[in-house]
Motif scaffolding. Structure first.
Motif, PDB file in Angstrom:
ATOM      1  N   ASP A   1      -3.920  -1.607  11.573  1.00 15.54           N
ATOM      2  CA  ASP A   1      -4.421  -1.194  10.248  1.00 15.54           C
ATOM      3  C   ASP A   1      -5.466  -2.204   9.756  1.00 15.54           C
ATOM      4  O   ASP A   1      -5.235  -2.952   8.808  1.00 15.54           O
ATOM      5  CB  ASP A   1      -3.216  -1.139   9.285  1.00 15.54           C
TER       6      ASP A   1
ATOM      7  N   PHE B   1       0.861  -1.182   0.000  1.00 17.26           N
ATOM      8  CA  PHE B   1       0.000   0.000   0.000  1.00 17.26           C
ATOM      9  C   PHE B   1       0.897   1.231   0.000  1.00 17.26           C
ATOM     10  O   PHE B   1       1.519   1.569   1.008  1.00 17.26           O
ATOM     11  CB  PHE B   1      -0.954  -0.020   1.202  1.00 17.26           C
TER      12      PHE B   1
ATOM     13  N   PRO C   1      -8.956  -4.038   8.229  1.00 25.18           N
ATOM     14  CA  PRO C   1      -9.797  -3.809   7.048  1.00 25.18           C
ATOM     15  C   PRO C   1     -11.083  -3.088   7.463  1.00 25.18           C
ATOM     16  O   PRO C   1     -11.436  -3.085   8.641  1.00 25.18           O
ATOM     17  CB  PRO C   1     -10.117  -5.233   6.575  1.00 25.18           C
TER      18      PRO C   1
ATOM     19  N   ASP D   1      -1.544 -11.722  10.805  1.00 24.76           N
ATOM     20  CA  ASP D   1      -2.567 -11.606   9.760  1.00 24.76           C
ATOM     21  C   ASP D   1      -3.247 -12.962   9.664  1.00 24.76           C
ATOM     22  O   ASP D   1      -2.602 -14.004   9.751  1.00 24.76           O
ATOM     23  CB  ASP D   1      -1.957 -11.225   8.408  1.00 24.76           C
ATOM     24  N   VAL D   2      -4.557 -12.923   9.442  1.00 22.92           N
ATOM     25  CA  VAL D   2      -5.298 -14.178   9.353  1.00 22.92           C
ATOM     26  C   VAL D   2      -4.931 -14.928   8.056  1.00 22.92           C
ATOM     27  O   VAL D   2      -5.079 -16.150   7.992  1.00 22.92           O
ATOM     28  CB  VAL D   2      -6.819 -13.866   9.478  1.00 22.92           C
TER      29      VAL D   2
ATOM     30  N   PHE E   1       5.277  -2.885   7.093  1.00 25.29           N
ATOM     31  CA  PHE E   1       5.698  -2.125   8.282  1.00 25.29           C
ATOM     32  C   PHE E   1       6.745  -2.911   9.074  1.00 25.29           C
ATOM     33  O   PHE E   1       7.671  -2.332   9.635  1.00 25.29           O
ATOM     34  CB  PHE E   1       4.500  -1.803   9.184  1.00 25.29           C
TER      35      PHE E   1
ATOM     36  N   TYR F   1      -0.820  -7.853   6.574  1.00 22.91           N
ATOM     37  CA  TYR F   1      -0.780  -8.101   5.113  1.00 22.91           C
ATOM     38  C   TYR F   1       0.606  -8.612   4.747  1.00 22.91           C
ATOM     39  O   TYR F   1       1.070  -9.566   5.353  1.00 22.91           O
ATOM     40  CB  TYR F   1      -1.227  -6.826   4.386  1.00 22.91           C
TER      41      TYR F   1
ATOM     42  N   ASP G   1      -3.244 -15.755  12.339  1.00 22.86           N
ATOM     43  CA  ASP G   1      -4.303 -15.925  13.334  1.00 22.86           C
ATOM     44  C   ASP G   1      -5.167 -14.668  13.370  1.00 22.86           C
ATOM     45  O   ASP G   1      -4.814 -13.637  12.786  1.00 22.86           O
ATOM     46  CB  ASP G   1      -3.630 -16.123  14.704  1.00 22.86           C
ATOM     47  N   ASP G   2      -6.278 -14.777  14.100  1.00 24.27           N
ATOM     48  CA  ASP G   2      -7.133 -13.604  14.292  1.00 24.27           C
ATOM     49  C   ASP G   2      -6.442 -12.641  15.271  1.00 24.27           C
ATOM     50  O   ASP G   2      -6.003 -13.066  16.346  1.00 24.27           O
ATOM     51  CB  ASP G   2      -8.483 -14.063  14.864  1.00 24.27           C
ATOM     52  N   VAL G   3      -6.370 -11.375  14.896  1.00 27.80           N
ATOM     53  CA  VAL G   3      -5.700 -10.374  15.722  1.00 27.80           C
ATOM     54  C   VAL G   3      -6.244 -10.373  17.156  1.00 27.80           C
ATOM     55  O   VAL G   3      -5.494 -10.289  18.124  1.00 27.80           O
ATOM     56  CB  VAL G   3      -5.827  -8.970  15.077  1.00 27.80           C
TER      57      VAL G   3
ATOM     58  N   PHE H   1      -2.782  -6.887  11.562  1.00 25.34           N
ATOM     59  CA  PHE H   1      -3.369  -6.872  10.213  1.00 25.34           C
ATOM     60  C   PHE H   1      -2.233  -6.541   9.226  1.00 25.34           C
ATOM     61  O   PHE H   1      -2.321  -5.597   8.444  1.00 25.34           O
ATOM     62  CB  PHE H   1      -4.503  -5.843  10.103  1.00 25.34           C
TER      63      PHE H   1
END
Ligand code: SAM
Length: 316
Positions: free
Chosen positions: A225, A133, A227, A176-177, A161, A157, A203-205, A155
């Motif tokens: 960050d 991004f 969605p 990130d999932v 970062f 991606y 995994d789920d944050v 999150f």
């Protein structure tokens, strides 16, 4: 119509001289045009490739014609245009590759491009997202200037970062999932030969935040960050407007004193002021007060009001 910033011409195209400045900082991934009259379409550059992101056919055709008028000047300033792709922004399933308008159809759509001296795998055939991004460059630069020792990238991606922080010596944790996104992130680390302690949790944050808090982990920088909207495999819906406050409340216990938290969203109902207000409120409620950090200067290829809404806060 708005007056364009001085780095854009009157039609919203980046002045060709700016390419030298970007090249000097090691960047060839950037916005090339933000038409002030049609702000929902724009043009991006990835190395030697051009991507026209257009809301409808008419705007796409107009941007292609305008680019052809600018092309020689850009080539003279170091952008060796190889291919032109089109990404229709509407009525398009996520995994349709971009249409090739010009250039070699046999050449690989996977390339390596640069931002701030770091190399990123870019895939112009992967579907909706290219792997980076570009509107977060100023935030990545700021993160690097903080030289954090530990970064939690939520999150994440493709872990851009994390890579930026690791380049300054940070230990990083990327969450990130999507395992595919994290694998792409690992490729980015390999491309830059960055070693060190870098963890990747598919995994789920929200689950990771609970576990990290139970273990008493702390970080001096956290990137949040999420969605705007997502649905997990069980069909459970995630809406940023409903989740932001509780995500910040769950992240603050992990933020060390004087640590920095980046909040970012593409959700139009959450401008930077709303992100800051939510963070201040979450800080008060969780007795972990934060203070806003002055807004960063614009990144010099994307005018204010375009790109993600972002804000930094600092743990007091
Ligand atoms: C807006 S992108 C993040 C962009 C990233 N920060 C960057 O700058 O490149 C959102 C990411 O969140 C991931 N995601 C969505 N819901 C998630 C969840 N509940 N837990 C973890 N990751 C999730 C998606 O797979 C996607 O990669």
């Amino acid at each position: 119509m708005n007056t364009p910033p001085d780095y854009l011409d009157s039609e919203g195209w980046l002045r060709p001289e700016i390419l030298a400045t970007l090249d000097a900082e090691g960047t060839d991934i950037h916005r090339l045009c933000t038409p002030l009259g049609a702000p929902e379409s724009w043009v991006e550059r990835y190395g030697n490739d051009l991507l026209i992101c257009s809301r409808d056919q008419g705007e796409g055709d107009a941007l292609l014609a305008a680019f052809r008028r600018h092309r020689d000047e850009y080539v003279d300033h170091g952008f060796a245009v190889a291919r032109i792709f089109l990404k229709p922004l509407r009525q398009r399933p996520d995994n349709t590759p971009f249409a090739l308008l010009d250039g070699d159809a046999a050449a690989s759509r996977v390339t390596t491009c640069r931002e701030l001296g770091l190399r990123y795998k870019i895939d112009l055939g992967a579907g909706y997202s290219t792997g980076l991004f570009m509107d977060q460059r100023a935030n990545r630069q700021f993160l690097r200037s903080l030289k954090p020792k530990r970064l939690l990238n939520l999150f994440s991606y493709t872990c851009a970062f994390s890579l930026a922080a690791a380049a300054e010596g940070a230990e990083t944790v990327s969450v990130d999932v999507a395992k595919k996104a994290l694998d792409w992130g690992k490729e980015n680390f390999a491309l830059n030969q960055i070693a060190g302690t870098n963890k990747f949790y598919a995994d789920d944050v929200r689950d990771v935040l609970r576990r990290q808090q139970a273990r008493g982990e702390t970080y001096d920088a956290i990137v949040l960050d999420p969605p705007t909207f997502a649905r997990n495999k069980q069909g459970k819906v995630f809406r940023i407007e409903d989740e932001l406050a509780s995500l910040i409340e769950a992240a603050l216990p992990l933020l060390a004193a004087d640590g920095y938290l980046l909040l970012s969203t593409n959700c139009e109902t959450l401008p930077a002021e709303a992100l800051i207000a939510t963070a201040l409120d979450a800080g008060r409620k969780s007795r972990r007060p934060v203070a806003p950090v002055p807004a960063l200067p614009p990144q010099g290829d994307i005018p204010d009001g375009h790109g993600a809404q972002t804000a930094w806060v600092r743990r007091e």
